[in-house]
Design an enzyme around this catalytic site. Structure first.
Site, PDB file in Angstrom:
ATOM      1  N   ALA A  33      -7.961  33.567 -83.117  1.00 44.89           N
ATOM      2  CA  ALA A  33      -7.911  32.364 -83.967  1.00 44.89           C
ATOM      3  C   ALA A  33      -9.299  32.154 -84.575  1.00 44.89           C
ATOM      4  O   ALA A  33      -9.885  31.066 -84.482  1.00 44.89           O
ATOM      5  CB  ALA A  33      -7.436  31.147 -83.175  1.00 44.89           C
ATOM      6  N   HIS A  35     -12.619  31.572 -86.628  1.00 45.58           N
ATOM      7  CA  HIS A  35     -13.040  30.618 -87.667  1.00 45.58           C
ATOM      8  C   HIS A  35     -14.524  30.854 -87.956  1.00 45.58           C
ATOM      9  O   HIS A  35     -15.134  31.783 -87.410  1.00 45.58           O
ATOM     10  CB  HIS A  35     -12.748  29.179 -87.226  1.00 45.58           C
ATOM     11  CG  HIS A  35     -13.266  28.836 -85.851  1.00 45.58           C
ATOM     12  ND1 HIS A  35     -14.599  28.839 -85.542  1.00 45.58           N
ATOM     13  CD2 HIS A  35     -12.610  28.511 -84.704  1.00 45.58           C
ATOM     14  CE1 HIS A  35     -14.765  28.497 -84.283  1.00 45.58           C
ATOM     15  NE2 HIS A  35     -13.566  28.313 -83.735  1.00 45.58           N
ATOM     16  N   GLY A  37     -17.086  29.518 -86.940  1.00 50.28           N
ATOM     17  CA  GLY A  37     -17.939  29.542 -85.745  1.00 50.28           C
ATOM     18  C   GLY A  37     -18.070  30.971 -85.226  1.00 50.28           C
ATOM     19  O   GLY A  37     -19.177  31.464 -84.972  1.00 50.28           O
ATOM     20  N   HIS A  38     -16.917  31.659 -85.114  1.00 50.52           N
ATOM     21  CA  HIS A  38     -16.947  33.054 -84.665  1.00 50.52           C
ATOM     22  C   HIS A  38     -17.697  33.914 -85.678  1.00 50.52           C
ATOM     23  O   HIS A  38     -18.455  34.811 -85.304  1.00 50.52           O
ATOM     24  CB  HIS A  38     -15.524  33.607 -84.510  1.00 50.52           C
ATOM     25  CG  HIS A  38     -14.684  32.869 -83.511  1.00 50.52           C
ATOM     26  ND1 HIS A  38     -13.645  32.054 -83.869  1.00 50.52           N
ATOM     27  CD2 HIS A  38     -14.742  32.842 -82.159  1.00 50.52           C
ATOM     28  CE1 HIS A  38     -13.082  31.542 -82.787  1.00 50.52           C
ATOM     29  NE2 HIS A  38     -13.728  32.001 -81.734  1.00 50.52           N
ATOM     30  N   GLN A  62      -8.154  31.775 -67.392  1.00 49.13           N
ATOM     31  CA  GLN A  62      -9.008  30.607 -67.621  1.00 49.13           C
ATOM     32  C   GLN A  62      -8.213  29.375 -68.056  1.00 49.13           C
ATOM     33  O   GLN A  62      -8.787  28.340 -68.354  1.00 49.13           O
ATOM     34  CB  GLN A  62     -10.127  30.924 -68.612  1.00 49.13           C
ATOM     35  CG  GLN A  62      -9.704  31.154 -70.046  1.00 49.13           C
ATOM     36  CD  GLN A  62     -10.869  31.635 -70.898  1.00 49.13           C
ATOM     37  OE1 GLN A  62     -11.310  32.772 -70.792  1.00 49.13           O
ATOM     38  NE2 GLN A  62     -11.402  30.766 -71.747  1.00 49.13           N
ATOM     39  N   GLN A 150     -23.127  27.571 -78.820  1.00 52.17           N
ATOM     40  CA  GLN A 150     -23.675  26.480 -77.996  1.00 52.17           C
ATOM     41  C   GLN A 150     -22.657  25.362 -77.796  1.00 52.17           C
ATOM     42  O   GLN A 150     -22.860  24.486 -76.980  1.00 52.17           O
ATOM     43  CB  GLN A 150     -24.925  25.905 -78.654  1.00 52.17           C
ATOM     44  CG  GLN A 150     -26.129  26.810 -78.516  1.00 52.17           C
ATOM     45  CD  GLN A 150     -27.369  26.177 -79.091  1.00 52.17           C
ATOM     46  OE1 GLN A 150     -27.310  25.551 -80.154  1.00 52.17           O
ATOM     47  NE2 GLN A 150     -28.487  26.331 -78.421  1.00 52.17           N
ATOM     48  N   ASP A 152     -19.737  25.506 -76.433  1.00 53.81           N
ATOM     49  CA  ASP A 152     -19.265  25.567 -75.055  1.00 53.81           C
ATOM     50  C   ASP A 152     -20.492  25.671 -74.150  1.00 53.81           C
ATOM     51  O   ASP A 152     -20.805  26.739 -73.605  1.00 53.81           O
ATOM     52  CB  ASP A 152     -18.330  26.763 -74.867  1.00 53.81           C
ATOM     53  CG  ASP A 152     -17.041  26.566 -75.643  1.00 53.81           C
ATOM     54  OD1 ASP A 152     -16.368  25.557 -75.405  1.00 53.81           O
ATOM     55  OD2 ASP A 152     -16.730  27.393 -76.515  1.00 53.81           O
ATOM     56  N   GLN A 155     -20.104  26.776 -70.442  1.00 54.98           N
ATOM     57  CA  GLN A 155     -19.752  28.203 -70.414  1.00 54.98           C
ATOM     58  C   GLN A 155     -20.996  29.060 -70.669  1.00 54.98           C
ATOM     59  O   GLN A 155     -21.264  30.026 -69.945  1.00 54.98           O
ATOM     60  CB  GLN A 155     -18.687  28.484 -71.484  1.00 54.98           C
ATOM     61  CG  GLN A 155     -18.469  29.954 -71.764  1.00 54.98           C
ATOM     62  CD  GLN A 155     -17.274  30.213 -72.663  1.00 54.98           C
ATOM     63  OE1 GLN A 155     -16.143  30.093 -72.246  1.00 54.98           O
ATOM     64  NE2 GLN A 155     -17.516  30.584 -73.911  1.00 54.98           N
ATOM     65  N   ARG A 189      -8.888  24.897 -81.445  1.00 57.81           N
ATOM     66  CA  ARG A 189      -7.922  23.850 -81.074  1.00 57.81           C
ATOM     67  C   ARG A 189      -7.855  22.724 -82.109  1.00 57.81           C
ATOM     68  O   ARG A 189      -6.982  21.856 -81.990  1.00 57.81           O
ATOM     69  CB  ARG A 189      -8.271  23.283 -79.696  1.00 57.81           C
ATOM     70  CG  ARG A 189      -7.995  24.274 -78.564  1.00 57.81           C
ATOM     71  CD  ARG A 189      -8.050  23.633 -77.186  1.00 57.81           C
ATOM     72  NE  ARG A 189      -7.539  24.511 -76.154  1.00 57.81           N
ATOM     73  CZ  ARG A 189      -8.291  25.313 -75.388  1.00 57.81           C
ATOM     74  NH1 ARG A 189      -9.602  25.340 -75.550  1.00 57.81           N
ATOM     75  NH2 ARG A 189      -7.741  26.088 -74.467  1.00 57.81           N
TER      76      ARG A 189
HETATM   77  O1  PAF Z   1     -15.181  31.051 -75.453  1.00 57.40           O
HETATM   78  C1  PAF Z   1     -14.152  31.754 -75.428  1.00 57.40           C
HETATM   79  O2  PAF Z   1     -13.493  31.982 -76.451  1.00 57.40           O
HETATM   80  C2  PAF Z   1     -13.686  32.337 -74.104  1.00 57.40           C
HETATM   81  O3  PAF Z   1     -13.943  31.471 -73.055  1.00 57.40           O
HETATM   82  C3  PAF Z   1     -14.286  33.734 -73.818  1.00 57.40           C
HETATM   83  C4  PAF Z   1     -15.793  33.664 -73.655  1.00 57.40           C
HETATM   84  C5  PAF Z   1     -13.915  34.679 -74.941  1.00 57.40           C
HETATM   85  C6  PAF Z   1     -13.711  34.292 -72.511  1.00 57.40           C
HETATM   86  O4  PAF Z   1     -12.325  34.408 -72.571  1.00 57.40           O
END
Ligand code: PAF
Length: 278
Positions: A33, A35, A37-38, A62, A150, A152, A155, A189
């Site tokens: 998905a 966007h 950000g990625h 997760q 940043q 997340d 994480q 989301r």
């Molecule tokens: O941030 C995410 O999209 C997920 O938590 C990750 C780091 C790809 C692990 O599944």
């Protein structure tokens, strides 16, 4: 340049083996998905590596029992096209059975102080799942650099611990949160938000902006800053609004380059998170 789509771990290992030993691999793990950000992570990787690998894997471990694993947006063709256009070298998109071949799986526990508060408190087992899949992916991809947003924050801090505590030969590169035109942090989301939810959701970045401004004007007392944020978030179901250090320990006073303000709130049925790195 042709973007490869690989799905079997063995295929990726064959690809990795035939690369010259002087390559520098940048790795962007995602759940698809994709966007902007990625794309900003991909761009950062392309700038500093000879090869960029993007993984697309909606990681079941997760997600909690009542979470959106089955509804999570999936469109591998669209994502692959985005990666092609961005000049990604390899898209690695495995099946669940390839990443989790056993019924009784190894699982990595996060540190007690960092892994079971905030997101880890609300989403039981979430960080076990994240750390487990990220560890598997790092071992498989063997990247020199691994890119995380940043947004997340928890994480990101836990993955830094994973890498340093288990001596993984990769460097974690944090990248700034990307925002939409209206200030809302980009997230896969966000598509769940109705137009009305979306307006309500803007209270989150506005609260963070107000806190940022107060800090710039000299306020360092976190109780004052949190009250300020709470005022803006009225009407939302706030799960937490807190100030902590990079070990996720609550703080009373803001310290520059060592503090974060974290927010999680539900807007309609959607839980959003956002934060401010100070
Ligand atoms: O941030 C995410 O999209 C997920 O938590 C990750 C780091 C790809 C692990 O599944």
């Amino acid at each position: 340049m042709k973007t490869l789509l690989l799905s079997a771990p063995g295929e990726f290992q064959d690809y990795r083996r035939q690369l010259h030993k002087d390559v520098c691999i940048g790795f962007v793990p995602t759940m698809g998905a994709l966007h902007e950000g990625h794309l900003s992570l991909i761009k950062a990787s392309k700038q500093n590596n000879t090869h960029t690998v993007v993984s697309i894997f909606v990681n079941p471990t997760q997600f909690g029992a009542n979470e959106d694993f089955t509804q999570y947006p999936r469109d591998i063709q669209k994502d692959f096209k985005i990666c092609q256009e961005a000049g990604v070298d390899v898209v690695f998109a495995p099946e669940i059975s390839q990443m989790y071949p056993n019924n009784d799986e190894i699982s990595i526990n996060p540190p007690k102080n960092m892994g079971y508060i905030y997101e880890g408190f609300i989403r039981e087992g979430h960080f076990n799942g994240v750390l487990t899949i990220v560890l598997k992916l790092i071992h498989l991809i063997c990247p020199h650099h691994i890119y995380f947003g940043q947004k997340d924050a928890q994480q990101l801090l836990l993955i830094k611990r994973l890498v340093s505590d288990t001596f993984l030969p990769t460097k974690v590169i944090p990248c700034p949160t990307q925002r939409d035109f209206d200030g809302l942090a980009l997230s896969s989301r966000n598509i769940y938000l109705s137009p009305q939810d979306r307006k309500e959701a803007l209270k989150i970045p506005i609260a963070l902006q107000n806190i940022k401004k107060a800090i710039q004007e000299g306020e360092i007392n976190t109780s004052v800053l949190i009250e300020l944020g709470k005022k803006e978030l009225k009407g939302l179901e706030v799960a937490y609004l807190d100030a902590c250090d990079y070990n996720l320990v609550q703080i009373q006073k803001i310290r520059q380059n060592a503090s974060i303000i974290l927010i999680a709130a539900k807007v309609g049925k959607t839980r959003l998170i956002d934060n401010l790195w100070i």
